[in-house]
Design a protein around this motif. Structure first.
Motif, PDB file in Angstrom:
ATOM      1  N   GLN A   1      45.605  39.971 -14.380  1.00  0.00           N
ATOM      2  CA  GLN A   1      45.745  40.295 -15.692  1.00  0.00           C
ATOM      3  C   GLN A   1      47.445  40.969 -16.576  1.00  0.00           C
ATOM      4  O   GLN A   1      47.631  41.182 -15.669  1.00  0.00           O
ATOM      5  CB  GLN A   1      44.525  41.264 -15.942  1.00  0.00           C
ATOM      6  N   GLU A   2      47.614  40.678 -17.776  1.00  0.00           N
ATOM      7  CA  GLU A   2      48.573  40.764 -17.870  1.00  0.00           C
ATOM      8  C   GLU A   2      48.773  42.524 -18.269  1.00  0.00           C
ATOM      9  O   GLU A   2      49.848  42.807 -18.718  1.00  0.00           O
ATOM     10  CB  GLU A   2      49.300  40.228 -19.646  1.00  0.00           C
ATOM     11  N   SER A   3      47.937  42.699 -19.063  1.00  0.00           N
ATOM     12  CA  SER A   3      47.506  44.667 -18.737  1.00  0.00           C
ATOM     13  C   SER A   3      46.746  44.763 -18.997  1.00  0.00           C
ATOM     14  O   SER A   3      45.465  44.232 -18.830  1.00  0.00           O
ATOM     15  CB  SER A   3      49.160  44.623 -20.412  1.00  0.00           C
ATOM     16  N   CYS A   4      46.070  46.316 -18.576  1.00  0.00           N
ATOM     17  CA  CYS A   4      44.776  46.704 -18.564  1.00  0.00           C
ATOM     18  C   CYS A   4      44.841  47.756 -19.772  1.00  0.00           C
ATOM     19  O   CYS A   4      45.314  49.456 -19.599  1.00  0.00           O
ATOM     20  CB  CYS A   4      44.841  47.397 -16.955  1.00  0.00           C
ATOM     21  N   PHE A   5      43.385  47.771 -20.541  1.00  0.00           N
ATOM     22  CA  PHE A   5      43.151  48.251 -21.571  1.00  0.00           C
ATOM     23  C   PHE A   5      41.990  49.573 -21.921  1.00  0.00           C
ATOM     24  O   PHE A   5      41.764  50.414 -21.616  1.00  0.00           O
ATOM     25  CB  PHE A   5      43.501  47.896 -22.654  1.00  0.00           C
TER      26      PHE A   5
END
Length: 332
Positions: free
Chosen positions: A315-319
């Protein structure tokens, strides 16, 4: 590129329970303007109680085989609207598991009196456009009087939704309630991400000014003050330990991680599946919210719970606050 080699919460402790977050359905009694439709549309109705019983029986067998306990989070929608909520909570408790729910806290004080002794922890989202300080205070007072956690009461967290034009009022309320409850309640201010698709993914729902963001992110008045509280290390939500590449260590809460853009793990290994699993609105069992593969369905006769392997983050980022707490590390 990340400047850390290990990112973890208390979940990495081998004695920590398997974390299960169960999205029961998206029926909700409120229609908050910043809440995404998938959380309140009502198009994913509550699961069949027989399927719930089937899932829990197999889950309890699974954790017994791997010599672990289990902690279950129930979320919605508004999960307390599930018609068999009390029956489900009783079943979870009867196995010696711990239970937490995520709620808007809107149910009557009488309802909370009836279910308080099943809840180890609760996360209440305070929505200033719908809730009131009086009702919130009455509900938390009831929860603190439960017999959970060796008689210390249910451990509440209140996430205050920082709705624009209410920010000063919310900050003042948070500060006053901290002293009213003598530090027994974890009170968090939440900047609201856009989850309705109106902006680029990860941006704010409101046009917050930098001054408003600074107000919300500022340490509370009691920061670093010796305040007696009732949390243990395994009950303090959001405590993240980061081991940096130079072996220095820093600690952060989940809000810091997201706002500070420290939620980039692409190329690192992640322990979702080993430390936590999720059940989505449709009853599919997954390693995490970022993983699309299913380990089965809560109605299956033989559920294939995730194995003891690591997942390579792509993933590009984890929110997602749940996935964020799983251990991430660089293989050496």
């Amino acid at each position: 590129m990340f400047d850390y080699k290990r990112f973890s919460s208390y979940w990495e402790d081998p004695s920590s329970p398997l974390q299960v977050q169960w999205s029961m359905g998206n029926v909700c009694n409120w229609d908050c303007e910043y809440c995404p439709d998938y959380s309140k549309a009502g198009d994913n109705p509550w699961p069949d109680m027989n399927h719930c019983t089937n899932f829990l029986n197999q889950l309890f067998d699974h954790v017994n085989k791997i010599d672990k306990k289990v902690h279950i989070d129930l979320i919605g929608g508004e999960v307390t609207l599930f018609p068999q909520f009390k029956q489900l909570a009783e079943m979870i408790n009867s196995n010696g598991s711990t239970l937490s729910i995520f709620s808007n806290g809107s149910r009557t004080v009488r309802f909370w009196e009836e279910v308080k002794d099943y809840l180890n922890t609760i996360v209440i989202s305070y929505h200033p456009l719908s809730n009131t300080r009086e009702h919130l205070t009455n509900v938390i007072d009831v929860l603190l009087s439960s017999n959970r956690n060796d008689g210390e009461g249910t451990i509440p967290t209140v996430n205050f939704a920082c709705v624009k034009n209410y920010i000063d009022e919310i900050i003042a309320m948070r500060n006053e309630l901290h002293y009213y409850w003598e530090g027994r309640v974890n009170l968090e201010l939440r900047l609201l991400r856009d989850k309705r698709g109106h902006r680029k993914y990860g941006q704010w729902h409101y046009d917050y000014t930098q001054e408003e963001i600074d107000k919300i992110m500022a340490p509370p008045p009691w920061h670093n003050q010796p305040v007696e509280h009732f949390f243990t290390p395994t009950q303090q939500p959001g405590e993240i330990k980061i081991v940096h590449l130079n072996d220095s260590i820093s600690w952060h809460n989940l809000n810091d991680i997201i706002v500070g853009n420290m939620n980039v793990f692409k190329g690192m290994y992640c322990n979702i599946g080993r430390e936590s699993i999720v059940v989505d609105f449709k009853g599919n069992i997954r390693t995490g919210y970022c993983q699309h593969g299913s380990a089965g369905h809560i109605s299956d006769g033989n559920i294939n719970f995730p194995s003891d392997s690591h997942v390579l983050c792509q993933q590009e980022s984890c929110f997602n606050l749940r996935d964020l707490q799983a251990t991430k590390f660089v293989k050496t």
